[in-house]
Structure formats: structure tokens, C-alpha cells
Design an enzyme around this catalytic site. Structure first.
Site, PDB file in Angstrom:
ATOM      1  N   ARG A 206     -45.891 -17.371 -18.425  1.00 41.70           N
ATOM      2  CA  ARG A 206     -45.963 -16.126 -17.653  1.00 41.70           C
ATOM      3  C   ARG A 206     -46.775 -15.078 -18.407  1.00 41.70           C
ATOM      4  O   ARG A 206     -47.013 -15.197 -19.609  1.00 41.70           O
ATOM      5  CB  ARG A 206     -44.566 -15.581 -17.371  1.00 41.70           C
ATOM      6  CG  ARG A 206     -43.778 -15.185 -18.629  1.00 41.70           C
ATOM      7  CD  ARG A 206     -42.384 -14.717 -18.259  1.00 41.70           C
ATOM      8  NE  ARG A 206     -41.630 -14.197 -19.394  1.00 41.70           N
ATOM      9  CZ  ARG A 206     -40.754 -14.888 -20.109  1.00 41.70           C
ATOM     10  NH1 ARG A 206     -40.528 -16.153 -19.806  1.00 41.70           N
ATOM     11  NH2 ARG A 206     -40.106 -14.331 -21.116  1.00 41.70           N
ATOM     12  N   GLN A 208     -47.401 -10.506 -18.246  1.00 48.16           N
ATOM     13  CA  GLN A 208     -46.634  -9.260 -18.130  1.00 48.16           C
ATOM     14  C   GLN A 208     -47.515  -8.260 -17.395  1.00 48.16           C
ATOM     15  O   GLN A 208     -48.682  -8.555 -17.101  1.00 48.16           O
ATOM     16  CB  GLN A 208     -46.231  -8.732 -19.523  1.00 48.16           C
ATOM     17  CG  GLN A 208     -44.797  -9.017 -19.888  1.00 48.16           C
ATOM     18  CD  GLN A 208     -44.308  -8.203 -21.080  1.00 48.16           C
ATOM     19  OE1 GLN A 208     -45.082  -7.689 -21.878  1.00 48.16           O
ATOM     20  NE2 GLN A 208     -43.005  -8.092 -21.210  1.00 48.16           N
ATOM     21  N   PRO A 284     -36.968 -20.683 -22.779  1.00 48.54           N
ATOM     22  CA  PRO A 284     -36.550 -21.135 -24.112  1.00 48.54           C
ATOM     23  C   PRO A 284     -35.924 -20.036 -24.959  1.00 48.54           C
ATOM     24  O   PRO A 284     -34.948 -20.284 -25.686  1.00 48.54           O
ATOM     25  CB  PRO A 284     -37.857 -21.648 -24.730  1.00 48.54           C
ATOM     26  CG  PRO A 284     -38.641 -22.122 -23.552  1.00 48.54           C
ATOM     27  CD  PRO A 284     -38.336 -21.138 -22.457  1.00 48.54           C
ATOM     28  N   GLY A 317     -41.729  -7.409 -16.707  1.00 46.94           N
ATOM     29  CA  GLY A 317     -41.310  -6.497 -17.761  1.00 46.94           C
ATOM     30  C   GLY A 317     -39.959  -5.867 -17.481  1.00 46.94           C
ATOM     31  O   GLY A 317     -39.310  -5.381 -18.404  1.00 46.94           O
ATOM     32  N   ASP A 319     -36.831  -6.928 -17.068  1.00 46.06           N
ATOM     33  CA  ASP A 319     -35.870  -8.017 -17.152  1.00 46.06           C
ATOM     34  C   ASP A 319     -34.572  -7.512 -17.759  1.00 46.06           C
ATOM     35  O   ASP A 319     -34.494  -7.416 -18.973  1.00 46.06           O
ATOM     36  CB  ASP A 319     -36.439  -9.213 -17.921  1.00 46.06           C
ATOM     37  CG  ASP A 319     -37.196  -8.813 -19.195  1.00 46.06           C
ATOM     38  OD1 ASP A 319     -37.491  -7.627 -19.396  1.00 46.06           O
ATOM     39  OD2 ASP A 319     -37.488  -9.727 -19.978  1.00 46.06           O
ATOM     40  N   GLU A 521     -35.334   1.332 -28.248  1.00 40.64           N
ATOM     41  CA  GLU A 521     -36.094   0.703 -27.171  1.00 40.64           C
ATOM     42  C   GLU A 521     -35.920   1.424 -25.837  1.00 40.64           C
ATOM     43  O   GLU A 521     -36.846   1.503 -25.036  1.00 40.64           O
ATOM     44  CB  GLU A 521     -35.620  -0.750 -27.037  1.00 40.64           C
ATOM     45  CG  GLU A 521     -36.300  -1.550 -25.949  1.00 40.64           C
ATOM     46  CD  GLU A 521     -35.597  -2.868 -25.670  1.00 40.64           C
ATOM     47  OE1 GLU A 521     -36.256  -3.779 -25.167  1.00 40.64           O
ATOM     48  OE2 GLU A 521     -34.373  -2.963 -25.937  1.00 40.64           O
ATOM     49  N   GLU A 536     -29.208  -8.517 -21.502  1.00 38.81           N
ATOM     50  CA  GLU A 536     -28.822  -9.782 -22.127  1.00 38.81           C
ATOM     51  C   GLU A 536     -28.960  -9.787 -23.647  1.00 38.81           C
ATOM     52  O   GLU A 536     -28.792 -10.829 -24.270  1.00 38.81           O
ATOM     53  CB  GLU A 536     -29.630 -10.932 -21.511  1.00 38.81           C
ATOM     54  CG  GLU A 536     -31.132 -10.823 -21.702  1.00 38.81           C
ATOM     55  CD  GLU A 536     -31.881 -11.988 -21.056  1.00 38.81           C
ATOM     56  OE1 GLU A 536     -31.246 -12.825 -20.390  1.00 38.81           O
ATOM     57  OE2 GLU A 536     -33.103 -12.069 -21.239  1.00 38.81           O
TER      58      GLU A 536
END
Length: 569
Positions: A206, A208, A284, A317, A319, A521, A536
Site C-alpha cells: 500500500r 499513503q 504483518p 493514514g 488508521d 503524535e 491499536e
């Protein structure tokens, strides 16, 4: 480095290594439990020895492993996450650059800004030699230049983060470092045909939000580096092709692409884009998390569909957010590929403008004309499909698969997403929307009454879903795009609103820094000085885009000495 590449399409990652590291990740979860567990750590590990030896040791260990046995195994066979990067001293870093933030007069604010500026040094890295000599032992992609990482668990170059990192680097007068960041992304676009989500082999599924052209434009405007424009153009054309076609993959209608055609209420056909990953397995870097989410579903096809939607939402972005869910209370209803997103199409409109500008600069008349026409068509499409006159916002559009699996989709006002998101105002960042005085007036009034404006900035949404891209979190990129769009409009009222939002955002960043010693962040926009949560993984610090936006705001607005920063104790 050549401005074009013979390699097109995805370059195969170290698939056996990634598969093994996912097994390691799953075993670690079973040993240590979910509390504080970060699955990404395990796919960022680097092999010390050959893969078969590590696999044999792993297979011998699993049945009776204790936590101590496990840590011994990790130390014996792996370099820890981040061990394949070395700290790097940027040659253009100085403790106080000449001409740094001239509008900032407050001593306290200036001292803090210099501390934020100093974070560029702590976030700068270079690829270790071992990654280049033994690439199959690493998931890190060896980009050619030094890089600036976002921070904490994000130990590699990231795509859209880099735009705001660059804005901060330009404010810090670190032009060569900014160019190096962009050249790494150009390298990825030339090698893979698009810029990856991040410079890891497991991110090849993918991209972004496409802001590479905006990065090149910002650096060109600051430095007039014509050579950078020349080497970037082919990469941008590669990326544009990706977002307007994309690798065919899968969906309920087997249409498999980023490009979507839709017929508006007047019967006109428009071309727009959506997020669309080529992946129907657990990500992953979040394999155990994704499997847990999918465990609520019964069939293999339902699980594969959820994995595909999660990867596509990650490409955005955002997520994650209720924005992508058909039922905000049910995470398994993630349906990002069914959304035509307002902000993505605004970014691509910006790309079209930028490519036309670069083509004109280097004298490529045919490319200039092609992208002027493309930008005019997309501007019309954005207005026709997304603009809602009554709300004074641009609204995402839900694609409806129930009637037909063939394009074009038929526009229906009922399919506009009526929920309020900060992304509904992102087109204001892009010309020609900020140049339309009448539209700006409507958007400013709509934003003022939207409920998004909070004590410490703009909320991402009004839905408190528990996801990190929802209320009460605010994110630096969204603050910056909306504020800069308001400023670019030239409207006095819009600028006053922009300055107020920027002041709220600076204040909460400052307060949190004074309390924690870190930049974060994301932030809770309801409570000044409180960093954000949800999602998450645990809240991260560093932090690239937060640093960049604070410096950009201080450069634009300053901070008058007579304005209170925070309540002093």
C-alpha cells in the site's frame, strides 16, 4: 540517481523473513500477553545469523519457553528493532539557525521552539551498512539518503509524515536534510511505481496520502532547486498513474483499482480516486491484532475481506476511524474501499497542479497542458460529487455496490456521508478552492458551527469510537492543512480563525511538552496539555509531524509576548 527506473511494479520483499517474524510475533504474544504488547517490534527485528538457523532455534524453543528463554532467543538471533539504523548528525543542523522564526518574540516560546528544532538531530538516522550487504536479513528498505523518522515505534521513513517533517525542516533552515527526505521518497516511487506507506518490505502492499509533489514544491519554492524538480517528475508521473489506475486486485465487483468513475446528478461522468490496498491477509506489522479482529467473523472470505479493508484504511493514514466503518460500533464493518474520500481527491488535485507547474518550469509543454486539463476535470468532479451546499462542507461519498457491479456508479445525495470530519474541510488547502471567496465564506461559517473547534484545536471527528482518528483526538496534519487553507484564502475573517486555531494547538503542544518533556503524535483537543489515545498501539512520542507543524505555525503567526502561553504555576 536516475530520474527514471527500469523497475516497475512491486519489488518482492523478503517474504520468508516476514513470514517467520510473524510467527515470532504470535509466539511472543502468547508468552507476554496483550498488555503493552507491540506487534510491530517483532517484524522490525533483524537477523544476526542465517534464517534457517533462527527458524530451527525457534522451533526448538516454542513448546516450553519461559519469558527468560524467550529473551535469550531474541538476543541470540536478532538485533533489536531499530538496530539497523544509526544516529546521524545532519550537516545543516545548527543549534540556532540564522533567520529562525523571526516573528517569535516571546523568550519562553523561542526557547521551546529551539528545543523542538533540536529534535531534528535526535530523529535523524542513516541506514547501517549491514542492511545493504545483507538485505534479506532485514525488513528495512535501504533508502539511499539519511532520513528523519517520526519517532518511537516508527523507526523508518514514512510517506505522508514526511510532508510536515519537511515543513519543519524548512522552518529550521535545514534545506539539504529536507532534500534528502524527498529523494528517499523519489527512490521508492521509481523502484516500486509508487511511494510506500513506509520504507519497510511489509509496506509494499500500500501507499499513503500522496503528498510527494507538495514536498517537492515546498522545497523548490524555498530553494529554487531546478535539479530536484527534474529528478522528481518521472516519479510523480509514476505515482499519478498508480492513483489513477492502480494494480488490479479484488473487491466485491472485481474492479480492483484506485480509479473510480461516477455519474453525477446532471449525467456528467467524473473520475475520482479511493484508497485501495492489494492485500487480503493480516498486516504483518499488526498480524496478531488483525487476527483478533477477524476472529469475530466466521468464514475465510469474510476474514480476507476485513484484512483487505484494514490495509486500505491504513493506506489512508487514518488508521483507524469510524469514517471507514458502516457501523461505528462494529470494527468488522470496515469498508474503506467503498468510500470516495474528500481529502484524497484534494491531494491528487494538488498533485495535478504541481506536476503542471513543474512541467512548465522545465519546458515540457505537453505534460503541462495534460495536467492543467486533468486538474480542471478533478476540480469539477470534487465540486459535483463531494460539495454539499447546505452544510458548506465537502462530504465523503459511499459507493453503492448493491445495484450493479459495473461503472460508472450513479451519484445519489443519500450516499454522501453526513458525519462531520476534519477531512471535510481539507479541500480548502488546495487552489482553486481557497481562491473562491464565496466558497471560503461558507466553509468558514460551517467550520465555526461544526463542533470540531475545541479548546485545544480541531477534533478529527465528532464520533468517540475509541479509534485514534476520532474524537477527542486532534492531529497535527489536519490542524495545519485547514489553518493554511484559511490563511491562503486572503480573507480577514478566515485568517483570524486560522490564528486562533494555531494558538490553541501551539498552547496544548507547549503544555504537554512542559509536563512530559516530549512532543506527542496526537493530542486530546478537549483538555489542554493532554496527549491523545485510543487505537491499536500506545501513544507515541518524537514526533516528526507535530514538531513540523508547531514550527510552521510559529513561523507564520509568531507568538506575541503579551499573549499568555499557559497558566503558570
Amino acid at each position: 540517481m536516475s530520474s527514471c527506473s527500469s523497475a516497475r511494479g512491486p519489488v518482492a520483499p523478503s517474504v520468508p523473513l516476514i513470514a517467520f517474524l510473524e510467527r515470532v510475533q504470535e509466539a511472543a504474544l502468547s508468552i507476554f500477553g496483550a498488555s503493552g504488547f507491540d506487534p510491530k517490534r517483532y517484524v522490525d527485528l533483524s537477523l544476526k545469523s542465517d534464517l534457517p538457523a533462527a527458524e530451527r532455534a525457534f522451533d526448538e524453543l516454542r513448546a516450553s519457553a519461559t519469558a527468560q528463554d524467550w529473551e535469550t532467543f531474541i538476543r541470540s538471533y536478532f538485533e533489536d528493532a531499530g538496530g539497523d539504523l544509526e544516529h546521524y548528525e545532519p550537516p545543516d543542523y545548527t543549534p540556532e539557525p540564522e533567520g529562525f522564526l523571526p516573528a517569535v518574540k516571546s523568550r519562553e516560546m523561542r526557547e521551546w521552539a529551539l528545543e523542538v528544532h533540536a529534535l531534528w538531530k535526535s530523529l535523524s538516522r542513516k541506514i547501517s551498512d549491514g542492511v545493504r550487504t545483507r538485505p534479506d536479513s532485514h525488513t528495512l528498505i535501504p533508502v539511499p539518503n539519511p532520513l528523519v523518522i517520526p519517532g518511537s515505534r516508527f523507526r523508518e521513513a514514512y510517506y505522508w509524515d514526511s510532508y510536515w517533517v519537511i515543513r519543519g525542516l524548512l522552518a529550521s533552515k535545514m534545506y539539504e536534510t529536507a532534500k534528502a527526505v524527498v529523494k528517499n521518497l523519489i527512490y521508492l516511487a521509481n523502484r516500486y511505481g509508487y511511494v510506500l506507506n513506509g520504507a519497510r518490505a511489509y509496506y509494499t502492499n500500500r501507499s499513503q496520502p500522496p503528498l510527494l509533489s507538495a514536498m517537492v514544491r515546498e522545497i523548490y519554492d524555498a530553494t529554487h532547486d531546478l535539479e530536484l524538480v527534474k529528478i522528481s517528475l518521472q516519479a510523480l508521473l509514476n505515482e499519478y498513474e498508480f492513483w489513477n489506475s492502480g494494480i488490479k486486485y479484488r473487491n466485491p465487483c472485481n474492479l480492483g483499482k484506485h480509479k473510480v468513475t461516477i455519474q453525477d446528478a446532471e449525467g456528467r461522468i467524473h473520475t475520482l480516486s479511493r484508497y485501495y490496498a492489494k492485500w487480503d491477509k493480516p498486516r504483518p506489522e499488526s498480524s496478531t491484532t488483525d487476527k483478533e479482529s477477524a476472529s469475530k467473523l466466521s468464514s475465510a472470505s469474510e476474514k480476507a475481506n476485513l484484512y483487505w479493508e484494514l490495509a486500505s484504511a491504513a493506506e489512508s493514514g487514518w488508521d483507524f476511524s469510524a469514517r471507514w466503518m458502516r457501523d461505528p460500533l462494529d470494527f468488522t464493518t470496515m469498508a474503506a474501499t467503498s468510500v470516495l474520500p474528500v481529502d484524497l481527491n484534494a491531494f491528487i488535485l494538488g498533485m495535478e497542479h504541481d506536476i503542471a507547474f513543474f512541467a512548465e518550469v522545465i519546458g515540457d509543454k505537453s505534460t503541462f497542458e495534460r495536467f492543467v486539463m486533468a486538474s480542471e476535470a478533478r476540480k469539477e468532479a470534487i465540486t459535483s460529487i463531494f460539495w454539499n451546499e447546505q452544510k458548506g462542507q465537502w462530504l465523503d461519498y459511499w459507493l453503492n455496490y448493491s445495484n450493479s457491479c459495473s461503472e460508472p456508479y450513479i451519484w445519489d445525495t443519500l450516499n454522501q456521508n453526513q458525519n462531520v470530519y476534519a477531512s471535510n474541510f481539507v479541500p480548502l488547502w488546495i487552489n482553486p478552492f481557497y481562491s473562491d471567496a464565496s466558497m471560503v465564506h461558507k466553509v468558514v461559517n460551517s467550520l465555526k458551527h461544526s463542533g470540531l473547534l475545541q479548546a485545544s484545536g480541531i477534533a478529527t471527528s465528532l464520533q468517540n469510537s475509541g479509534q485514534q482518528w476520532d474524537f477527542p483526538n486532534g492531529w497535527a496534519p489536519l490542524q495545519h492543512m485547514i489553518v493554511e487553507g484559511l490563511v491562503k484564502s486572503g480573507s480577514t475573517d478566515a485568517r483570524q480563525m486560522a490564528e486562533d486555531i494555531a494558538a490553541r494547538w501551539i498552547r496544548t503542544n507547549y503544555a504537554a511538552y512542559k509536563q512530559t518533556g516530549k512532543m506527542h503524535e496526537k493530542y486530546n483537543v478537549v483538555n489542554c496539555g493532554e496527549f491523545g489515545g485510543g487505537g491499536e498501539y500506545v501513544p507515541q512520542t518524537g514526533f516528526g509531524w507535530s514538531n513540523g507543524v508547531v514550527l510552521a505555525f510559529l513561523e507564520e503567526f509568531g507568538w506575541p509576548q503579551d499573549r499568555e502561553i499557559i497558566d503558570r504555576e
